[in-house]
Design a protein around this motif. Sequence first.
Motif, PDB file in Angstrom:
ATOM      1  N   ARG A  27     149.688  88.306  88.399  1.00 19.74           N
ATOM      2  CA  ARG A  27     148.754  88.063  89.511  1.00 19.74           C
ATOM      3  C   ARG A  27     148.905  89.134  90.592  1.00 19.74           C
ATOM      4  NH1 ARG A  27     144.080  87.362  91.190  1.00 19.74           N
ATOM      5  NH2 ARG A  27     143.819  86.070  93.015  1.00 19.74           N
ATOM      6  N   ALA A  28     150.137  89.528  90.891  1.00 18.22           N
ATOM      7  CA  ALA A  28     150.369  90.587  91.879  1.00 18.22           C
ATOM      8  C   ALA A  28     149.707  91.891  91.429  1.00 18.22           C
ATOM      9  CB  ALA A  28     151.861  90.797  92.098  1.00 18.22           C
ATOM     10  N   LEU A  29     149.851  92.216  90.157  1.00 16.27           N
ATOM     11  CA  LEU A  29     149.219  93.414  89.607  1.00 16.27           C
ATOM     12  C   LEU A  29     147.705  93.322  89.712  1.00 16.27           C
ATOM     13  CD1 LEU A  29     149.357  96.107  88.052  1.00 16.27           C
ATOM     14  CD2 LEU A  29     149.460  94.752  85.937  1.00 16.27           C
ATOM     15  N   GLN A  30     147.169  92.179  89.329  1.00 16.16           N
ATOM     16  CA  GLN A  30     145.719  91.979  89.381  1.00 16.16           C
ATOM     17  C   GLN A  30     145.191  92.132  90.816  1.00 16.16           C
ATOM     18  OE1 GLN A  30     144.328  87.945  88.717  1.00 16.16           O
ATOM     19  NE2 GLN A  30     142.659  88.737  87.452  1.00 16.16           N
ATOM     20  N   ILE A  31     145.873  91.556  91.771  1.00 17.49           N
ATOM     21  CA  ILE A  31     145.444  91.646  93.169  1.00 17.49           C
ATOM     22  C   ILE A  31     145.446  93.100  93.630  1.00 17.49           C
ATOM     23  CG2 ILE A  31     146.121  91.129  95.556  1.00 17.49           C
ATOM     24  CD1 ILE A  31     147.060  88.353  94.473  1.00 17.49           C
ATOM     25  N   ASP A  32     146.526  93.838  93.323  1.00 16.17           N
ATOM     26  CA  ASP A  32     146.581  95.237  93.753  1.00 16.17           C
ATOM     27  C   ASP A  32     145.534  96.093  93.053  1.00 16.17           C
ATOM     28  OD1 ASP A  32     148.441  94.983  95.734  1.00 16.17           O
ATOM     29  OD2 ASP A  32     150.106  95.845  94.602  1.00 16.17           O
ATOM     30  N   GLU A  33     145.261  95.821  91.785  1.00 17.56           N
ATOM     31  CA  GLU A  33     144.212  96.573  91.085  1.00 17.56           C
ATOM     32  C   GLU A  33     142.856  96.334  91.734  1.00 17.56           C
ATOM     33  OE1 GLU A  33     145.868  96.912  86.518  1.00 17.56           O
ATOM     34  OE2 GLU A  33     144.790  95.095  87.107  1.00 17.56           O
ATOM     35  N   LEU A  34     142.589  95.106  92.118  1.00 16.98           N
ATOM     36  CA  LEU A  34     141.305  94.788  92.755  1.00 16.98           C
ATOM     37  C   LEU A  34     141.239  95.279  94.194  1.00 16.98           C
ATOM     38  CD1 LEU A  34     140.793  91.166  91.380  1.00 16.98           C
ATOM     39  CD2 LEU A  34     139.515  93.228  90.731  1.00 16.98           C
ATOM     40  N   THR A  35     142.358  95.247  94.886  1.00 14.29           N
ATOM     41  CA  THR A  35     142.398  95.649  96.289  1.00 14.29           C
ATOM     42  C   THR A  35     142.342  97.163  96.442  1.00 14.29           C
ATOM     43  OG1 THR A  35     143.691  93.694  96.855  1.00 14.29           O
ATOM     44  CG2 THR A  35     143.729  95.512  98.430  1.00 14.29           C
ATOM     45  N   TYR A  36     143.090  97.883  95.626  1.00 17.17           N
ATOM     46  CA  TYR A  36     143.170  99.338  95.747  1.00 17.17           C
ATOM     47  C   TYR A  36     142.366 100.001  94.637  1.00 17.17           C
ATOM     48  CZ  TYR A  36     146.991  97.952  98.810  1.00 17.17           C
ATOM     49  OH  TYR A  36     147.738  97.365  99.790  1.00 17.17           O
ATOM     50  N   SER A  37     142.989 100.217  93.520  1.00 16.75           N
ATOM     51  CA  SER A  37     142.343 100.764  92.327  1.00 16.75           C
ATOM     52  C   SER A  37     143.359 100.718  91.195  1.00 16.75           C
ATOM     53  CB  SER A  37     141.888 102.210  92.558  1.00 16.75           C
ATOM     54  OG  SER A  37     142.984 103.097  92.493  1.00 16.75           O
ATOM     55  N   VAL A  38     142.931 101.038  90.006  1.00 17.21           N
ATOM     56  CA  VAL A  38     143.853 101.017  88.870  1.00 17.21           C
ATOM     57  C   VAL A  38     144.720 102.271  88.832  1.00 17.21           C
ATOM     58  CG1 VAL A  38     142.425  99.488  87.464  1.00 17.21           C
ATOM     59  CG2 VAL A  38     142.128 101.978  87.303  1.00 17.21           C
ATOM     60  N   LYS A  39     144.537 103.170  89.780  1.00 18.98           N
ATOM     61  CA  LYS A  39     145.320 104.410  89.843  1.00 18.98           C
ATOM     62  C   LYS A  39     146.113 104.506  91.144  1.00 18.98           C
ATOM     63  CE  LYS A  39     143.725 106.281  86.021  1.00 18.98           C
ATOM     64  NZ  LYS A  39     144.567 106.512  84.876  1.00 18.98           N
ATOM     65  N   HIS A  40     146.322 103.409  91.833  1.00 25.60           N
ATOM     66  CA  HIS A  40     147.019 103.418  93.121  1.00 25.60           C
ATOM     67  C   HIS A  40     148.530 103.359  92.912  1.00 25.60           C
ATOM     68  CE1 HIS A  40     148.250 102.169  97.149  1.00 25.60           C
ATOM     69  NE2 HIS A  40     147.108 102.717  97.544  1.00 25.60           N
ATOM     70  N   PRO A  41     149.313 104.048  93.769  1.00 25.38           N
ATOM     71  CA  PRO A  41     150.767 104.060  93.581  1.00 25.38           C
ATOM     72  C   PRO A  41     151.444 102.701  93.736  1.00 25.38           C
ATOM     73  CG  PRO A  41     150.174 105.160  95.638  1.00 25.38           C
ATOM     74  CD  PRO A  41     148.902 104.905  94.883  1.00 25.38           C
ATOM     75  N   ASN A  42     150.828 101.747  94.410  1.00 27.00           N
ATOM     76  CA  ASN A  42     151.422 100.401  94.493  1.00 27.00           C
ATOM     77  C   ASN A  42     151.633  99.800  93.105  1.00 27.00           C
ATOM     78  OD1 ASN A  42     151.186 100.586  97.256  1.00 27.00           O
ATOM     79  ND2 ASN A  42     150.159  98.631  97.498  1.00 27.00           N
ATOM     80  N   LEU A  43     150.817 100.214  92.162  1.00 25.83           N
ATOM     81  CA  LEU A  43     150.894  99.634  90.827  1.00 25.83           C
ATOM     82  C   LEU A  43     152.152 100.048  90.078  1.00 25.83           C
ATOM     83  CD1 LEU A  43     147.192  99.992  89.651  1.00 25.83           C
ATOM     84  CD2 LEU A  43     148.271  98.107  90.866  1.00 25.83           C
ATOM     85  N   ILE A  44     152.782 101.129  90.508  1.00 23.37           N
ATOM     86  CA  ILE A  44     153.999 101.584  89.824  1.00 23.37           C
ATOM     87  C   ILE A  44     155.034 100.468  89.801  1.00 23.37           C
ATOM     88  CG2 ILE A  44     155.921 103.214  89.900  1.00 23.37           C
ATOM     89  CD1 ILE A  44     153.888 105.234  91.185  1.00 23.37           C
ATOM     90  N   GLN A  45     155.336  99.918  90.950  1.00 24.70           N
ATOM     91  CA  GLN A  45     156.344  98.851  91.019  1.00 24.70           C
ATOM     92  C   GLN A  45     155.845  97.575  90.340  1.00 24.70           C
ATOM     93  OE1 GLN A  45     159.544  99.212  92.146  1.00 24.70           O
ATOM     94  NE2 GLN A  45     159.763  97.250  91.109  1.00 24.70           N
ATOM     95  N   ARG A  46     154.567  97.250  90.513  1.00 24.44           N
ATOM     96  CA  ARG A  46     154.021  96.047  89.877  1.00 24.44           C
ATOM     97  C   ARG A  46     154.159  96.130  88.357  1.00 24.44           C
ATOM     98  NH1 ARG A  46     154.586  94.915  94.349  1.00 24.44           N
ATOM     99  NH2 ARG A  46     152.981  94.854  95.944  1.00 24.44           N
ATOM    100  N   LEU A  47     153.812  97.295  87.795  1.00 16.56           N
ATOM    101  CA  LEU A  47     153.896  97.483  86.344  1.00 16.56           C
ATOM    102  C   LEU A  47     155.341  97.444  85.855  1.00 16.56           C
ATOM    103  CD1 LEU A  47     151.161 100.214  86.124  1.00 16.56           C
ATOM    104  CD2 LEU A  47     151.076  98.000  84.937  1.00 16.56           C
ATOM    105  N   ASN A  48     156.251  98.027  86.628  1.00 13.39           N
ATOM    106  CA  ASN A  48     157.668  97.981  86.249  1.00 13.39           C
ATOM    107  C   ASN A  48     158.197  96.553  86.270  1.00 13.39           C
ATOM    108  OD1 ASN A  48     158.053 100.708  85.727  1.00 13.39           O
ATOM    109  ND2 ASN A  48     158.506 101.178  87.847  1.00 13.39           N
ATOM    110  N   ASP A  49     157.819  95.786  87.306  1.00  8.54           N
ATOM    111  CA  ASP A  49     158.249  94.386  87.379  1.00  8.54           C
ATOM    112  C   ASP A  49     157.745  93.600  86.174  1.00  8.54           C
ATOM    113  OD1 ASP A  49     159.491  94.789  89.853  1.00  8.54           O
ATOM    114  OD2 ASP A  49     157.780  94.033  90.998  1.00  8.54           O
ATOM    115  N   LEU A  50     156.454  93.745  85.886  1.00 12.38           N
ATOM    116  CA  LEU A  50     155.869  93.017  84.760  1.00 12.38           C
ATOM    117  C   LEU A  50     156.490  93.472  83.445  1.00 12.38           C
ATOM    118  CD1 LEU A  50     153.888  90.992  83.596  1.00 12.38           C
ATOM    119  CD2 LEU A  50     152.100  92.764  83.747  1.00 12.38           C
ATOM    120  N   GLY A  51     156.686  94.767  83.282  1.00 12.63           N
ATOM    121  CA  GLY A  51     157.295  95.282  82.057  1.00 12.63           C
ATOM    122  C   GLY A  51     158.700  94.737  81.846  1.00 12.63           C
TER     123      GLY A  51
END
Length: 91
Positions: free
Chosen positions: A27-51
């Motif tokens: 859900r955190a990843l989904q929110i950041d993808e919708l809020t920023y973009s699928v290429k935003h640096p915030n996603l780095i940590q979100r993807l690592n957490d989910l992974g």
Amino acid sequence: MARDLAHLGDPLMEMSAYDTARRHFERALQIDELTYSVKHPNLIQRLNDLGRCLKHVAEIDLAVECFARSSELSRMYPQLPAQEDSSIEPA
């Protein structure tokens, strides 16, 4: 909100509540993808957490996808370590 959800995922993982932690990280990843973009640096940590969470529940292929995507974003933003709420544009 995404940051709060992600922060809740860590103690859940420590308690081995991986399914609940996974939902928080997704859900955190989904929110950041919708809020920023699928290429935003915030996603780095979100993807690592989910992974990391996916690895614990033996979803290895999905974990690898998350880590690969995180790595790709890290290469796009070489000037910054994985940080939250950054507004730095790609190099």
